[in-house]
Design a protein around this motif. Structure first.
Motif, PDB file in Angstrom:
ATOM      1  N   GLU A  46      47.603  30.426  10.281  1.00  0.00           N
ATOM      2  CA  GLU A  46      48.869  29.915   9.367  1.00  0.00           C
ATOM      3  C   GLU A  46      49.441  30.927   8.502  1.00  0.00           C
ATOM      4  N   GLU A  49      52.240  36.177   9.256  1.00  0.00           N
ATOM      5  CA  GLU A  49      53.570  36.098   9.380  1.00  0.00           C
ATOM      6  C   GLU A  49      54.069  36.047  11.020  1.00  0.00           C
ATOM      7  N   PRO A  50      54.751  34.926  11.661  1.00  0.00           N
ATOM      8  CA  PRO A  50      54.887  34.832  12.773  1.00  0.00           C
ATOM      9  C   PRO A  50      55.937  35.933  13.501  1.00  0.00           C
ATOM     10  N   THR A  53      59.738  32.316  15.328  1.00  0.00           N
ATOM     11  CA  THR A  53      59.738  31.125  14.924  1.00  0.00           C
ATOM     12  C   THR A  53      60.884  30.130  15.620  1.00  0.00           C
ATOM     13  N   LYS A  55      62.787  26.335  15.873  1.00  0.00           N
ATOM     14  CA  LYS A  55      62.807  25.203  15.215  1.00  0.00           C
ATOM     15  C   LYS A  55      63.233  24.104  16.143  1.00  0.00           C
ATOM     16  N   VAL A  76      53.461  32.934  17.587  1.00  0.00           N
ATOM     17  CA  VAL A  76      54.513  31.950  17.645  1.00  0.00           C
ATOM     18  C   VAL A  76      54.241  30.652  16.668  1.00  0.00           C
ATOM     19  N   ARG A  77      55.430  30.479  15.861  1.00  0.00           N
ATOM     20  CA  ARG A  77      55.543  29.445  15.201  1.00  0.00           C
ATOM     21  C   ARG A  77      56.229  28.486  15.561  1.00  0.00           C
ATOM     22  N   ILE A  78      56.012  27.326  15.678  1.00  0.00           N
ATOM     23  CA  ILE A  78      56.834  26.185  16.012  1.00  0.00           C
ATOM     24  C   ILE A  78      56.924  25.022  14.900  1.00  0.00           C
ATOM     25  N   ASP A  79      58.179  24.852  14.434  1.00  0.00           N
ATOM     26  CA  ASP A  79      58.482  23.915  13.383  1.00  0.00           C
ATOM     27  C   ASP A  79      58.926  22.815  14.100  1.00  0.00           C
ATOM     28  N   THR A  98      51.067  19.847  18.093  1.00  0.00           N
ATOM     29  CA  THR A  98      51.351  19.215  16.818  1.00  0.00           C
ATOM     30  C   THR A  98      50.771  17.990  16.574  1.00  0.00           C
ATOM     31  N   SER A 108      54.265  21.862  11.508  1.00  0.00           N
ATOM     32  CA  SER A 108      54.275  23.227  12.021  1.00  0.00           C
ATOM     33  C   SER A 108      52.914  23.541  12.521  1.00  0.00           C
ATOM     34  N   THR A 110      50.976  27.182  14.830  1.00  0.00           N
ATOM     35  CA  THR A 110      51.043  28.523  15.170  1.00  0.00           C
ATOM     36  C   THR A 110      50.080  28.911  16.170  1.00  0.00           C
TER      37      THR A 110
END
Ligand SMILES: [Cu+2]
Length: 141
Positions: A46, A49-50, A53, A55, A76-79, A98, A108, A110
């Motif tokens: 977490e 730094e992804p 990202t 959204k 990869v980050r998923i918000d 999630t 979020s 990652t």
């Protein structure tokens, strides 16, 4: 008149006291917040730094993002936010999932896209996946 002012002061102090007691109770950590901290076992990831990202928002029964393209090895980050209904965002091949979100809430996650291919992400709530709440995560070499 003097007694009236004293009575008024007593009432005001009483109301303030109730108000402050109420606030103090709200400051106690709820069991839900404690559970959230325990779930974050991948805390180290977490903090990275992804590379990319996304959204993503969900409604009944679709995501606003239908396709994601990333490079192999990307962080990869998923918000994810649910705008309507109860939903999550899952991709089995990367063990990415999630929390199940109430309408108007967000979570979020990652993960590292360390496999090349096309993977389906979906909502695991009820029969949402069958009803078309899916998308493609494409990981390129
Ligand atoms: Cu759903």
């Amino acid at each position: 008149m003097k007694y009236f002012i004293i009575l008024l002061a007593v009432v005001i102090v009483g109301v303030l006291w109730f108000h402050l007691t109420d606030k103090a109770e709200q400051l106690d950590p709820t069991p839900q917040e404690t559970a959230t901290m325990e779930e974050n076992s991948e805390q180290d990831l977490e903090e990275i730094e992804p590379d990319v990202t996304f959204k993503v928002t969900g409604v009944n029964y679709s995501y606003n993002v239908k396709e994601m393209r990333v490079k192999k090895g990307d962080v990869v980050r998923i918000d994810f936010t649910s705008n309507l209904g109860f939903h999550d965002w899952v991709v089995d091949e990367f063990s990415a999932k999630t929390k199940t979100l109430r309408p108007g809430t967000s979570d979020s996650i990652t993960f590292v896209a360390d496999k090349v291919g096309t993977f389906e992400y979906y909502c695991s709530v009820g029969s949402h996946r069958e009803q078309g709440m899916v998308g493609s995560l494409i990981v390129e070499e």
